[in-house]
Design a protein around this motif. Structure first.
Motif, PDB file in Angstrom:
ATOM      1  N   ALA A  67      12.455   6.865  -2.482  1.00 42.35           N
ATOM      2  CA  ALA A  67      12.829   8.121  -3.129  1.00 42.35           C
ATOM      3  C   ALA A  67      12.324   9.267  -2.254  1.00 42.35           C
ATOM      4  N   GLU A  68      12.981  10.401  -2.349  1.00 44.79           N
ATOM      5  CA  GLU A  68      12.560  11.557  -1.557  1.00 44.79           C
ATOM      6  C   GLU A  68      11.141  11.989  -1.929  1.00 44.79           C
ATOM      7  N   LYS A  69      10.866  11.912  -3.234  1.00 49.78           N
ATOM      8  CA  LYS A  69       9.507  12.266  -3.690  1.00 49.78           C
ATOM      9  C   LYS A  69       8.970  11.136  -4.564  1.00 49.78           C
ATOM     10  N   PRO A  70       8.370  10.110  -3.932  1.00 49.91           N
ATOM     11  CA  PRO A  70       7.851   8.985  -4.730  1.00 49.91           C
ATOM     12  C   PRO A  70       6.747   9.442  -5.678  1.00 49.91           C
ATOM     13  N   ALA A  71       6.663   8.780  -6.820  1.00 45.89           N
ATOM     14  CA  ALA A  71       5.660   9.160  -7.824  1.00 45.89           C
ATOM     15  C   ALA A  71       4.282   8.619  -7.438  1.00 45.89           C
ATOM     16  N   GLY A  72       3.289   9.472  -7.518  1.00 46.77           N
ATOM     17  CA  GLY A  72       1.886   9.038  -7.346  1.00 46.77           C
ATOM     18  C   GLY A  72       1.546   8.548  -5.950  1.00 46.77           C
ATOM     19  N   PRO A  73       0.295   8.092  -5.749  1.00 39.99           N
ATOM     20  CA  PRO A  73      -0.101   7.568  -4.436  1.00 39.99           C
ATOM     21  C   PRO A  73       0.622   6.232  -4.200  1.00 39.99           C
ATOM     22  N   LYS A 129      31.322  -8.477   3.136  1.00 37.16           N
ATOM     23  CA  LYS A 129      30.033  -8.855   2.537  1.00 37.16           C
ATOM     24  C   LYS A 129      29.104  -7.657   2.342  1.00 37.16           C
ATOM     25  N   SER A 130      28.198  -7.788   1.360  1.00 32.78           N
ATOM     26  CA  SER A 130      27.162  -6.765   1.181  1.00 32.78           C
ATOM     27  C   SER A 130      25.805  -7.398   1.493  1.00 32.78           C
ATOM     28  N   ILE A 131      24.994  -6.652   2.230  1.00 37.17           N
ATOM     29  CA  ILE A 131      23.690  -7.137   2.686  1.00 37.17           C
ATOM     30  C   ILE A 131      22.633  -6.152   2.219  1.00 37.17           C
ATOM     31  N   LEU A 132      21.498  -6.665   1.762  1.00 36.96           N
ATOM     32  CA  LEU A 132      20.389  -5.798   1.349  1.00 36.96           C
ATOM     33  C   LEU A 132      19.161  -6.120   2.200  1.00 36.96           C
ATOM     34  N   PHE A 133      18.702  -5.132   2.961  1.00 42.25           N
ATOM     35  CA  PHE A 133      17.465  -5.261   3.744  1.00 42.25           C
ATOM     36  C   PHE A 133      16.364  -4.575   2.960  1.00 42.25           C
ATOM     37  N   ALA A 134      15.339  -5.329   2.558  1.00 44.54           N
ATOM     38  CA  ALA A 134      14.338  -4.761   1.644  1.00 44.54           C
ATOM     39  C   ALA A 134      12.996  -4.429   2.294  1.00 44.54           C
ATOM     40  N   GLY A 135      12.909  -4.510   3.630  1.00 41.34           N
ATOM     41  CA  GLY A 135      11.645  -4.151   4.287  1.00 41.34           C
ATOM     42  C   GLY A 135      10.472  -4.933   3.711  1.00 41.34           C
ATOM     43  N   ASP A 136       9.365  -4.231   3.515  1.00 39.31           N
ATOM     44  CA  ASP A 136       8.179  -4.858   2.904  1.00 39.31           C
ATOM     45  C   ASP A 136       7.968  -4.351   1.478  1.00 39.31           C
ATOM     46  N   ALA A 137       9.042  -3.900   0.841  1.00 35.97           N
ATOM     47  CA  ALA A 137       8.928  -3.323  -0.507  1.00 35.97           C
ATOM     48  C   ALA A 137       8.133  -4.241  -1.437  1.00 35.97           C
ATOM     49  N   GLU A 138       7.185  -3.633  -2.154  1.00 35.80           N
ATOM     50  CA  GLU A 138       6.414  -4.371  -3.156  1.00 35.80           C
ATOM     51  C   GLU A 138       6.862  -3.913  -4.543  1.00 35.80           C
ATOM     52  N   ILE A 139       6.092  -4.282  -5.559  1.00 32.11           N
ATOM     53  CA  ILE A 139       6.572  -4.093  -6.940  1.00 32.11           C
ATOM     54  C   ILE A 139       6.990  -2.649  -7.268  1.00 32.11           C
ATOM     55  N   ALA A 140       6.227  -1.655  -6.807  1.00 31.53           N
ATOM     56  CA  ALA A 140       6.560  -0.251  -7.146  1.00 31.53           C
ATOM     57  C   ALA A 140       7.956   0.122  -6.647  1.00 31.53           C
ATOM     58  N   GLU A 141       8.247  -0.223  -5.380  1.00 24.25           N
ATOM     59  CA  GLU A 141       9.554   0.146  -4.829  1.00 24.25           C
ATOM     60  C   GLU A 141      10.661  -0.753  -5.388  1.00 24.25           C
ATOM     61  N   LEU A 142      10.336  -2.036  -5.606  1.00 28.28           N
ATOM     62  CA  LEU A 142      11.339  -2.944  -6.168  1.00 28.28           C
ATOM     63  C   LEU A 142      11.725  -2.503  -7.575  1.00 28.28           C
ATOM     64  N   SER A 143      10.733  -1.998  -8.295  1.00 30.42           N
ATOM     65  CA  SER A 143      10.976  -1.527  -9.656  1.00 30.42           C
ATOM     66  C   SER A 143      11.870  -0.270  -9.619  1.00 30.42           C
ATOM     67  N   TYR A 144      11.625   0.612  -8.644  1.00 30.54           N
ATOM     68  CA  TYR A 144      12.485   1.796  -8.448  1.00 30.54           C
ATOM     69  C   TYR A 144      13.931   1.341  -8.170  1.00 30.54           C
ATOM     70  N   LEU A 145      14.057   0.324  -7.328  1.00 31.96           N
ATOM     71  CA  LEU A 145      15.387  -0.175  -6.953  1.00 31.96           C
ATOM     72  C   LEU A 145      16.138  -0.779  -8.138  1.00 31.96           C
ATOM     73  N   THR A 146      15.396  -1.458  -9.013  1.00 33.27           N
ATOM     74  CA  THR A 146      16.093  -2.096 -10.146  1.00 33.27           C
ATOM     75  C   THR A 146      16.718  -1.048 -11.066  1.00 33.27           C
ATOM     76  N   GLY A 147      16.251   0.196 -10.961  1.00 32.28           N
ATOM     77  CA  GLY A 147      16.871   1.291 -11.715  1.00 32.28           C
ATOM     78  C   GLY A 147      18.325   1.512 -11.307  1.00 32.28           C
ATOM     79  N   LYS A 148      18.730   0.937 -10.200  1.00 29.92           N
ATOM     80  CA  LYS A 148      20.102   1.113  -9.713  1.00 29.92           C
ATOM     81  C   LYS A 148      21.083   0.127 -10.352  1.00 29.92           C
ATOM     82  N   GLY A 149      20.524  -0.838 -11.092  1.00 29.90           N
ATOM     83  CA  GLY A 149      21.386  -1.781 -11.807  1.00 29.90           C
ATOM     84  C   GLY A 149      22.345  -2.531 -10.905  1.00 29.90           C
TER      85      GLY A 149
END
Length: 257
Positions: free
Chosen positions: A143-149, A166-186
């Protein structure tokens, strides 16, 4: 548009090189463009010089259209300077948080010192990095302005790539905080191919994310010593194709149709 492509075959493809617990991957587009996503590994193996450069040359490439650096962890960027020495690179894409990280800032300084003549660009959620006929590459995070530290891993650039059919998703090293943000995209998260976040590490194991992506193929870029049974079992139970660089060497998916 001229490409740095001297080969004979132009077809869509995805390759994840075997670099142990690291990341070095590239996507080939039908118009001859190539995008590299990360080039690094732990230890002192130079992935740029010894793996990515020879692989691209073998496939007829002398230039890189876009080099995407997901975040400034050593195992994602340690081979980048060698690529700068060996290829004309038109664009380097990072997140705005890359430059504010000491390792990221240092790498940027060294790249510029080497005489990088391309464009240094920033992407956050919603940025389209490159597109052409039948393909597009778009950032879904951070996100442009991620919440909190936020941990560096949770500021990884996550890419959604449409290439061929085909669609490809590269997820880097995303951990739970970013993965949770991503799931908001449904539904927008659904992808045929998933580069499993953080080399299949436990801190990035979050079933709601995996279930939403519901990939047909999951690729883990990892070493033998960095494999987590719980994580691999979850993917295996989904009945999808699980491809692990430590098991098979470079994972190549050609003809993305």
């Amino acid at each position: 548009y001229s490409t740095g492509f001297q080969g004979k075959i132009r077809q869509e493809g995805l390759t994840v090189l075997d670099v142990g617990k690291g990341c070095a991957s590239c996507v080939f587009f039908r118009d001859g463009r190539v995008m590299v996503y990360d080039t690094g590994a732990g230890g002192n193996f130079d992935v740029g010089r010894n793996a990515m450069a020879p692989y691209l040359w073998k496939n007829g490439y002398t230039e890189i259209d876009a080099l995407v650096l997901s975040h400034p962890d050593t195992d994602h960027i340690s081979g980048v300077l060698s690529l700068i020495d060996r290829f004309g690179i038109k664009q380097i894409w990072v997140t705005p948080f890359f430059d504010t990280n000491p390792k990221g800032a240092l790498l940027k300084k060294l790249i510029i010192k080497k005489g990088f003549r391309g464009t240094w660009l920033y992407a956050t959620d919603g940025t389209v990095l490159i597109h052409g006929e039948g393909y597009s590459v778009k950032a879904l995070a951070p996100a442009e302005k991620p919440a909190g530290p936020v941990k560096d891993n949770d500021l990884s650039m996550v890419l959604s790539i449409i290439c061929g059919g085909k669609s490809i998703l590269f997820a880097g090293d995303a951990e739970i905080a970013e993965l949770s943000y991503l799931t908001g995209k449904g539904e927008a998260l659904k992808s045929d191919i998933l580069m499993v976040p953080h080399h299949g590490g436990e801190t990035s194991f979050w079933p709601p994310f995996i279930d939403l992506v519901s990939p047909k193929t999951a690729i883990v870029s990892t070493s033998d010593s960095f494999m987590f049974k719980k994580v691999l079992d979850y993917y295996a139970e989904k009945g999808l194709e699980l491809r692990i660089t430590a098991d098979e060497g470079a994972v190549e998916i050609n003809q993305l149709r």
